[in-house]
Write an enzyme that holds these catalytic residues in place. Structure first.
Site, PDB file in Angstrom:
ATOM      1  N   LYS A  57      -8.655   5.526 -19.101  1.00 19.80           N
ATOM      2  CA  LYS A  57      -9.192   5.794 -20.496  1.00 19.80           C
ATOM      3  C   LYS A  57      -8.017   5.518 -21.587  1.00 19.80           C
ATOM      4  CE  LYS A  57     -12.948   6.507 -18.555  1.00 19.80           C
ATOM      5  NZ  LYS A  57     -12.853   7.239 -17.280  1.00 19.80           N
ATOM      6  N   TYR A  90     -16.452  16.070 -15.601  1.00 20.25           N
ATOM      7  CA  TYR A  90     -17.083  14.739 -15.523  1.00 20.25           C
ATOM      8  C   TYR A  90     -18.128  14.569 -14.273  1.00 20.25           C
ATOM      9  CZ  TYR A  90     -17.249   9.937 -14.208  1.00 20.25           C
ATOM     10  OH  TYR A  90     -17.451   8.530 -13.872  1.00 20.25           O
ATOM     11  N   ASP A 133      -7.920  18.103 -14.694  1.00 18.32           N
ATOM     12  CA  ASP A 133      -8.254  16.715 -15.358  1.00 18.32           C
ATOM     13  C   ASP A 133      -7.642  16.652 -16.779  1.00 18.32           C
ATOM     14  OD1 ASP A 133      -9.509  14.471 -16.259  1.00 18.32           O
ATOM     15  OD2 ASP A 133     -10.949  14.675 -14.786  1.00 18.32           O
ATOM     16  N   ARG A 166       0.815  -1.215  -0.129  1.00 13.93           N
ATOM     17  CA  ARG A 166       0.062   0.112  -0.170  1.00 13.93           C
ATOM     18  C   ARG A 166       0.873   1.252  -0.205  1.00 13.93           C
ATOM     19  NH1 ARG A 166      -1.499   2.046   4.681  1.00 13.93           N
ATOM     20  NH2 ARG A 166      -2.021  -0.115   5.570  1.00 13.93           N
TER      21      ARG A 166
HETATM   22  C1  LIG Z   1     -12.648  13.223 -17.562  1.00  8.51           C
HETATM   23  C2  LIG Z   1     -12.955  12.242 -16.306  1.00  8.51           C
HETATM   24  N1  LIG Z   1     -12.028  12.469 -15.395  1.00  8.51           N
HETATM   25  C3  LIG Z   1     -12.205  11.389 -14.293  1.00  8.51           C
HETATM   26  C4  LIG Z   1     -13.054  10.125 -14.463  1.00  8.51           C
HETATM   27  C5  LIG Z   1     -13.249   9.083 -13.303  1.00  8.51           C
HETATM   28  O1  LIG Z   1     -12.425   8.260 -13.723  1.00  8.51           O
HETATM   29  P1  LIG Z   1     -12.444   6.621 -13.165  1.00  8.51           P
HETATM   30  O2  LIG Z   1     -13.849   6.044 -13.837  1.00  8.51           O
HETATM   31  O3  LIG Z   1     -11.301   5.794 -13.542  1.00  8.51           O
HETATM   32  O4  LIG Z   1     -12.721   6.645 -11.708  1.00  8.51           O
HETATM   33  C6  LIG Z   1     -13.648   9.997 -15.671  1.00  8.51           C
HETATM   34  C7  LIG Z   1     -14.372   9.005 -15.963  1.00  8.51           C
HETATM   35  O5  LIG Z   1     -15.261   8.670 -16.947  1.00  8.51           O
HETATM   36  C8  LIG Z   1     -13.645  11.278 -16.712  1.00  8.51           C
HETATM   37  O6  LIG Z   1     -13.991  10.946 -17.950  1.00  8.51           O
END
Ligand SMILES: Cc1ncc(COP(=O)(O)O)c(C=O)c1O
Length: 386
Positions: free
Chosen positions: A195, A98, A170, A46
């Site tokens: 992604k 998101y 992000d 961890r």
């Molecule tokens: C732009 C963006 N940020 C963060 C996330 C969250 O990621 P995760 O699904 O890996 O937790 C997503 C998920 O679709 C996303 O599209």
């Protein structure tokens, strides 16, 4: 070294012990100590794991940052970043993030006394106006999810810096291959490695990159204290994904540009197309100034509302109807009913996430096959005369 060389090699150096060109996956949860407290750098997985360390080094390098941290998901990475805030702090969230990010602040961190405001940061003056004495962080995406708005990272970073705020970007949609927010002035970069970094829709993971030692140390503490770490096998998959990121992003971008072109020409069925590198789009110049290509994500509005949008989605043959994005396979989804359903309906409408909106994650299949699939689904969604 250039990006493509680093993508292939950083974190993937041959194993020191055996020379294995593909380094082993260290599944061990614990590590032997020669004497009490005498370790070879690892104690317990961890707190640190050699496979995770390789991934963390690679993502940091490709983002142009000094420090990287890997997490169990994109939202786990976001939770660690939000964990930097304290009761009474305020966050400015740039519009169109998101849905899960909104949910995290609205339903989790709000309960711990962290408040937030959303702001249309296409005009950074709005951002300036929303900053309060207790504001500590600005949170943004660019391009945004799902509307593909392009926000001026340099200008937003300037505003954040002048007020002593942490700017979190992000960068999931662009990936480190097309855009490096730290170089544009951001403090922290967040990724859902689920992604483009993973790239094959076979893992869930997240990462944070920074060049600020102070932020890194706090985040490293939070990573261990909250325990939201990825398993070694997922780290290996993300690391393997990184090795082809540059090739995939090139193809995603070429394919998406072709699909965006086709959509924008079908004025009888398509009301609007949102793609950063679509010539003539208002954000084209800005997108070109901070991204090296347009990426694989497109959003568009169908004429005829939900009826035609759902017909389109159900008529696709190569694009799979599904949430998520960034994998080699093309996906299509309906943000109103799927990815952004956690945003309250009024808020969704206010942001422009209406039921005529479709989001595509354009994969790396043959360009002509994808274009044909979209053209056929458009035709099936409504007759030309609609
Ligand atoms: C732009 C963006 N940020 C963060 C996330 C969250 O990621 P995760 O699904 O890996 O937790 C997503 C998920 O679709 C996303 O599209």
């Amino acid at each position: 070294m250039h990006f493509d060389t680093r993508a292939v090699h950083v974190g993937h150096e041959p194993d020191e012990l055996t020379g294995a060109v593909t380094p082993p996956i260290y599944t061990s949860s614990t590590f032997a100590q020669a004497k009490i407290g005498k370790t070879k750098g690892y104690e317990y997985s961890r707190s640190g794991n050699p496979t995770r360390a390789r991934l963390e080094r690679a993502v940091a390098d490709l983002e142009g940052g000094k420090f990287g941290l890997a997490f169990a998901s994109g939202l786990a990475a976001e939770t660690a970043v939000a964990g930097l805030l304290e009761k009474g702090d305020h966050v400015v969230i740039c519009n169109d993030v998101y849905g899960g990010t909104f949910r995290l602040f609205n339903h989790v961190f709000k309960n711990f006394g962290v408040s937030f405001d959303r702001v249309d940061a296409r005009d950074p003056k709005n951002l300036e106006r929303s900053i309060k004495p207790n504001t500590k962080m600005v949170w943004m995406e660019s391009p945004t999810n799902p509307l593909m708005l392009v926000l001026d990272i340099r200008r937003i970073a300037k505003v954040a810096k002048s007020h002593g705020l942490t700017l979190t970007v992000d960068n999931t949609f662009a990936s480190p291959c097309l855009q490096n927010p730290l170089k544009l002035g951001a403090t922290l970069v967040v990724h859902s490695t689920t992604k483009y970094i993973g790239g094959h829709s076979d893992l869930v993971g997240g990462a944070v990159v920074t060049s600020s030692r102070e932020h890194f140390e706090k985040l490293k503490f939070l990573q261990n204290a909250t325990g939201s770490v990825p398993g070694p096998f997922d780290c290996y998959l993300a690391l393997r994904g990184l090795r082809t990121l540059h090739l995939r992003m090139q193809r995603h971008s070429t394919n998406a540009a072709a699909v965006a072109e086709v959509l924008s020409k079908d004025r009888a069925r398509v009301r609007a197309v949102y793609y950063p590198f679509l010539g003539g789009s208002p954000s084209y110049k800005l997108a070109r100034s901070q991204m090296s290509a347009g990426g694989g994500m497109i959003a568009f509005r169908m004429k005829g509302g939900y009826k035609n949008a759902s017909k389109f989605l159900e008529s696709l043959k190569i694009f799979t109807l599904g949430e998520s994005l960034g994998g080699v396979e093309s996906l299509a989804e309906h943000p109103w009913k799927m990815t952004h359903a956690s945003v309250p309906p009024g808020e969704r409408r206010r942001l422009g996430i209406t039921d005529d909106l479709i989001r595509l994650s354009v994969g790396v299949e043959d360009t002509n096959d994808l274009v044909e699939d979209v053209q056929n689904a458009l035709k099936a969604s409504s007759p030309r005369s609609a």
